[in-house]
Structure formats: structure tokens, C-alpha cells
Write a protein that holds these residues in place. Structure first.
Motif, PDB file in Angstrom:
ATOM      1  N   ARG A  71       0.599   1.006   7.035  1.00  0.00           N
ATOM      2  CA  ARG A  71       0.641   1.631   8.366  1.00  0.00           C
ATOM      3  C   ARG A  71      -0.673   1.436   9.129  1.00  0.00           C
ATOM      4  O   ARG A  71      -0.699   1.482  10.350  1.00  0.00           O
ATOM      5  CB  ARG A  71       0.868   3.150   8.234  1.00  0.00           C
ATOM      6  N   ASP A  72      -1.758   1.250   8.375  1.00  0.00           N
ATOM      7  CA  ASP A  72      -3.095   1.222   8.984  1.00  0.00           C
ATOM      8  C   ASP A  72      -3.903   0.022   8.519  1.00  0.00           C
ATOM      9  O   ASP A  72      -5.118   0.065   8.489  1.00  0.00           O
ATOM     10  CB  ASP A  72      -3.850   2.497   8.594  1.00  0.00           C
ATOM     11  N   SER A 124       0.125  11.728   2.905  1.00  0.00           N
ATOM     12  CA  SER A 124      -0.780  10.647   3.331  1.00  0.00           C
ATOM     13  C   SER A 124      -1.562  11.039   4.583  1.00  0.00           C
ATOM     14  O   SER A 124      -2.425  10.290   5.026  1.00  0.00           O
ATOM     15  CB  SER A 124      -0.013   9.351   3.569  1.00  0.00           C
ATOM     16  N   GLY A 142       9.288   9.284  -1.108  1.00  0.00           N
ATOM     17  CA  GLY A 142       8.918   8.705   0.190  1.00  0.00           C
ATOM     18  C   GLY A 142       8.534   9.775   1.199  1.00  0.00           C
ATOM     19  O   GLY A 142       7.541   9.638   1.926  1.00  0.00           O
ATOM     20  N   THR A 156       0.823  -1.220   0.000  1.00  0.00           N
ATOM     21  CA  THR A 156       0.000   0.000   0.000  1.00  0.00           C
ATOM     22  C   THR A 156       0.854   1.267   0.000  1.00  0.00           C
ATOM     23  O   THR A 156       0.425   2.314  -0.472  1.00  0.00           O
ATOM     24  CB  THR A 156      -0.969   0.041   1.203  1.00  0.00           C
ATOM     25  N   GLY A 157       2.085   1.170   0.533  1.00  0.00           N
ATOM     26  CA  GLY A 157       2.988   2.323   0.512  1.00  0.00           C
ATOM     27  C   GLY A 157       3.235   2.786  -0.921  1.00  0.00           C
ATOM     28  O   GLY A 157       3.323   3.983  -1.201  1.00  0.00           O
ATOM     29  N   ALA A 158       3.296   1.798  -1.850  1.00  0.00           N
ATOM     30  CA  ALA A 158       3.539   2.128  -3.265  1.00  0.00           C
ATOM     31  C   ALA A 158       2.412   3.001  -3.813  1.00  0.00           C
ATOM     32  O   ALA A 158       2.642   3.845  -4.683  1.00  0.00           O
ATOM     33  CB  ALA A 158       3.678   0.850  -4.084  1.00  0.00           C
ATOM     34  N   ASP A 214       4.065   9.695  10.797  1.00  0.00           N
ATOM     35  CA  ASP A 214       3.143   8.577  10.565  1.00  0.00           C
ATOM     36  C   ASP A 214       2.397   8.197  11.850  1.00  0.00           C
ATOM     37  O   ASP A 214       1.246   7.775  11.804  1.00  0.00           O
ATOM     38  CB  ASP A 214       3.900   7.351  10.010  1.00  0.00           C
TER      39      ASP A 214
END
Ligand code: DC
Length: 223
Positions: free
Chosen positions: A128-129, A101, A94, A33-35, A182
């Protein structure tokens, strides 16, 4: 909803390396999901949207066409049809992803894409979530972490292997900043879900971490 494994944790904890290996062994689809947040960040950079321009972010994010495909088992992120996998792994993207985000509209859009992906397949999803917000009913939840210095050293080695010169103290400072952002944002901050298992990888190698999580999955499937 298919079977799902949620892996959350701070930058550099080894989430994607571990999740990819488990996906291969278990025949799950790996969802990074970071992508997606990175592809969105690239879209902002290309459109000259600043990290602090809240209203612009909210309008512009609606125009981004982010889709996911799987090619030879690899997740490919498409931004307006263009494969951007090779463009999103930079420190600039990043940091922009971490900064943007925090935005509610950005999260709404990407969370629904992630939930859609988990509907039709068995997935291991990292972010992260995931355990707290995207897949609250995930079958196995892991919170993967490691000391900031250890994470900085891993990132340093990765960059050095690519021939990039970098300063480990700067990388560590960026990691600490990113963790702070974050973990302290208002919407879906990074935190361990109540029912997640904490795995601290500071003193573990990749095989040990993979085996620890595989064991959790086996036990869950036997239960
Ligand atoms: O895992 P990564 O470094 O590729 O993620 C980049 C940024 O995206 C991270 O700093 C925070 C954000 N992110 C998020 O808010 N929620 C996720 N599920 C995944 C990433």
C-alpha cells in the motif's frame, strides 16, 4: 539498493498475481508485504489482542519474530520459525491486518524488514505504501486499481473455486471498508505516488496488465 519495482493499490486489484508473474519473467524476487502484515495480525489473534488495543499492539508487536525466506522461488513467511503461508489468507486475518497496520510500531518494524530485503536483490514489491514510503526511489512505480465491484467479483470467484460459499455483496462491503481504512489512516495511507503510473485493471485481463507493466520496466531499463 538493487533494481526495484513498486506496485501499490487497494485489496483485490490483482497486485500479487501480476507481481508474481513479472518476477518470474524478469528473475526478480517478489516481496509480498501484505503477507507480513497478515502474519503480524495472526500473531495478535493468537495472543488475544484486540484490533482496538493500541498499547497492547505496540508491546506485543515487538515480540513477533517475522522472517522471510524463499523456497523454490516462493515467499515463505515465518512467524517464530513456523511457516504461516497457509494460515494468513482468510478474511478474518485480512481484516485484522488492515485494522492493525494503522499502528506506527507495527509499520516501523515491517517497513525496515522490507527495506532490508530490497537492499540485496532486484525486487518487485507490492503493498500500500511501497512507492510512497518503503521504496521512494523505486525505478518503476505502478498504482494498480479496479472498481470495487470488479474486485469483489474476483474474490468471489476465487473463494467459489475453493468451494467456499460466500455473499458477493458482503465481500464488496468489506472491500469498501478496507479501502476506506487503508486510504484514510494517519500513517502512510494508501495513495498513488506522484511518480507512479496508474493502471486500472477493471477491463483488463492478467496478460494485458503484465504486458503493460513489463513495457514500463523495459522502457525504464532502456532509458
Ligand atoms: O495486500 P493484503 O490484502 O494482503 O494486505 C492486508 C492488509 O495489510 C491491508 O488491508 C493493509 C495492510 N498493508 C499495509 O498497510 N501496507 C502494506 N504495504 C501492505 C499491506
Amino acid at each position: 539498493m538493487g533494481y526495484s519495482v513498486a506496485i501499490d493499490g487497494p485489496a483485490g486489484a490483482g497486485k500479487s498475481t501480476i507481481a508474481k508473474q513479472i518476477a518470474k519473467k524478469m528473475n526478480f524476487i517478489y516481496v509480498d508485504t501484505g503477507a507480513m502484515y497478515r502474519a503480524m495480525a495472526l500473531f495478535f489473534i493468537r495472543n488475544h489482542v484486540g484490533a482496538d488495543e493500541k498499547e497492547k499492539i505496540e508491546t506485543v508487536c515487538k515480540e513477533a519474530k517475522i522472517t522471510i525466506e524463499y523456497r523454490d522461488g516462493e515467499q515463505v513467511v515465518l512467524l517464530d520459525g513456523e511457516n504461516v503461508n497457509g494460515l494468513i489468507r482468510t478474511e478474518e486475518v485480512g481484516n485484522m491486518a488492515s485494522a492493525t497496520s494503522v499502528n506506527r510500531e507495527v509499520r516501523k518494524k515491517l517497513v525496515s524488514l522490507q527495506q532490508e530485503l530490497a537492499k540485496s536483490a532486484e525486487v518487485i514489491m507490492d503493498g500500500r505504501d511501497i512507492g510512497t514510503c518503503v521504496l521512494p526511489e523505486a525505478d518503476v512505480k505502478v498504482y494498480l486499481t479496479a472498481d470495487a465491484r470488479v474486485r469483489a467479483k474476483r474474490r468471489f470467484d476465487e473463494l467459489a473455486a475453493k468451494g467456499e460459499t460466500c455473499d458477493i455483496d458482503k465481500i464488496e462491503a468489506d472491500i469498501i471498508d478496507r479501502d476506506y481504512r487503508d486510504m484514510n489512516r494517519e500513517i502512510s495511507p494508501l495513495k498513488q505516488a506522484e511518480d507512479a503510473v496508474l493502471v486500472d485493471t477493471s477491463c483488463m485481463n492478467i496478460e494485458e496488465v503484465v504486458e503493460t507493466i513489463m513495457e514500463l520496466i523495459r522502457k525504464d531499463r532502456e532509458a
